[in-house]
Scaffold this motif. Structure first.
Motif, short mmCIF file in Angstrom:
data_model
loop_
_atom_site.label_atom_id
_atom_site.label_comp_id
_atom_site.label_asym_id
_atom_site.label_seq_id
_atom_site.Cartn_x
_atom_site.Cartn_y
_atom_site.Cartn_z
N ARG A 192 43.92 45.02 37.16
CA ARG A 192 42.92 46.13 37.44
C ARG A 192 44.09 46.71 37.72
O ARG A 192 44.00 48.67 36.61
CB ARG A 192 41.68 45.94 37.71
N ALA A 193 44.52 46.56 38.54
CA ALA A 193 45.59 48.18 39.53
C ALA A 193 46.78 48.17 38.53
O ALA A 193 47.29 49.44 37.87
CB ALA A 193 46.13 47.17 40.38
N ALA A 196 45.70 50.65 35.72
CA ALA A 196 46.31 52.04 36.32
C ALA A 196 47.19 52.44 35.86
O ALA A 196 47.66 53.08 36.05
CB ALA A 196 45.67 51.78 37.58
N VAL A 199 48.52 53.33 32.88
CA VAL A 199 47.45 54.36 32.76
C VAL A 199 47.81 55.75 33.15
O VAL A 199 48.43 56.74 32.74
CB VAL A 199 46.25 54.02 32.60
N MET A 200 48.54 55.94 34.21
CA MET A 200 48.92 57.01 34.58
C MET A 200 50.47 57.36 34.59
O MET A 200 50.78 58.42 34.88
CB MET A 200 49.42 56.46 36.51
N TYR A 312 44.41 41.13 33.94
CA TYR A 312 45.29 43.09 33.71
C TYR A 312 43.72 42.28 32.06
O TYR A 312 44.25 43.90 31.22
CB TYR A 312 46.67 42.27 32.96
#
Length: 324
Positions: A192-193, A196, A199-200, A312
């Motif tokens: 998930r990190a 993220a 996505v950033m 992921y």
């Protein structure tokens, strides 16, 4: 902008960060075979005076073993590897190590603690690309101006020498002007990190501390145990030990006879002349990022990568279905 060819085709958009005294050929080879970029600091490869350079021995082993793997598995070749060069002025080995890496055509060069055009030129002449780690937008601009191909944004929560800025702020400012390769470092320990980070606006996640607790890592058993048992609250930020702000495990500081909650303000001057930025007094004070709460056991590197890959994919599927 499309990623350079060397960074395309990875199983996961992930780089195994170079870990001081921890990353060696076993870990790098395992990471690359599992489909992510593996890396090690050049200064980890040390030899006795008069001996053949250990860096050359390591590069020969890594290159030949990955070549054998690729010949045996043409449909699932290994990811490329990287070597981290500390370009700080006190690193007396720098140009020797640069020459060795150039001879072995190292595909990815990671540079830290300064930007040196001559190092970037050597990497390019050898067919490699350069990723430079930075803690703010000002250093990012300088690195690109001096010839780096891409950046590693080292944000708050990263292990070892870490930045103080939020990853949201750091990536946002860099992406306002730079569309080249960008990796993000800072407490990335789950799938998930990793998602993220992408996505950033980052292309790659830069993952270090979870690999300390792998079987292939050259870390002491007690170090691995502290990673497994620790969480974000067990990390302290200090410039005392190397002269540069970094994140360290509180239990290792306490073992050295210091109170991690009331560390003195004096700074050790950074010095890489002996291959280390740590005086012998601090050799058992261990770096770590804030993401170690996700690390539950010492496992093979391939198993850790499998876990992150599964998370992921699950996170991607959840988002596609409107979940979180």
């Amino acid at each position: 902008m499309a990623l350079p060819a060397i960074l395309q085709g990875l199983r996961l958009p992930m780089v195994g960060a170079p870990l001081f005294l921890v990353s060696g050929p076993d870990l790098v080879i395992a990471q690359c075979k599992a489909g992510i970029v593996g890396s090690f600091p050049a200064l980890n490869a040390r030899e006795a005076e008069g001996d053949h350079p250990m860096l050359e021995i390591w590069l020969q082993r890594i290159t030949e073993e990955l070549d054998r793997h690729n010949q045996a598995h043409p449909d699932t070749p290994a990811a490329p590897f990287a070597v981290n060069q500390i370009v700080h002025r006190s690193n007396a080995r720098l140009m020797r190590d640069v020459d060795i890496c150039a001879r072995w055509n190292v595909p990815i060069w990671i540079t830290s603690l300064g930007a040196r055009p001559e190092v970037n030129a050597a990497a390019h002449d050898a067919g490699g690309i350069v990723l430079h780690d930075v803690i703010n937008n000002t250093f990012a601009r300088k690195a690109i101006d001096k010839g780096a191909d891409g950046l590693i944004a080292v944000a708050a929560g990263a292990g070892g020498h870490a930045g103080a800025q939020s990853p949201f702020a750091l990536v946002q400012e860099i992406r306002e002007w730079f569309d080249g390769p960008l990796a993000l470092s800072g407490a990335i320990a789950t799938g998930r990190a990793l998602l993220a980070a992408r996505v950033m606006g980052a292309d790659l996640g830069y993952v270090g501390s979870p690999f300390i607790a792998t079987r292939e890592a050259q870390a002491q058993p007690e170090y691995k145990r502290m990673i497994v048992e620790g969480g974000a609250e067990d990390i302290v930020t200090s410039a005392l030990f190397t002269g540069v702000s970094g994140n360290y495990l509180k239990p290792s500081i306490a073992r050295a006879g210091l109170d991690p909650d009331t560390l003195p303000a004096e700074r050790t001057e950074m010095d890489f002349r002996d291959g280390s930025s740590k005086p012998k007094t601090w050799k058992d004070i261990w770096g770590s990022g804030q993401g170690i709460g996700a690390v539950k056991a010492v496992v093979p590197a391939a198993e850790l990568i499998d876990r992150i890959a599964g998370e992921y994919r699950a996170a991607l599927a959840s988002l596609a279905q409107g979940g979180v």
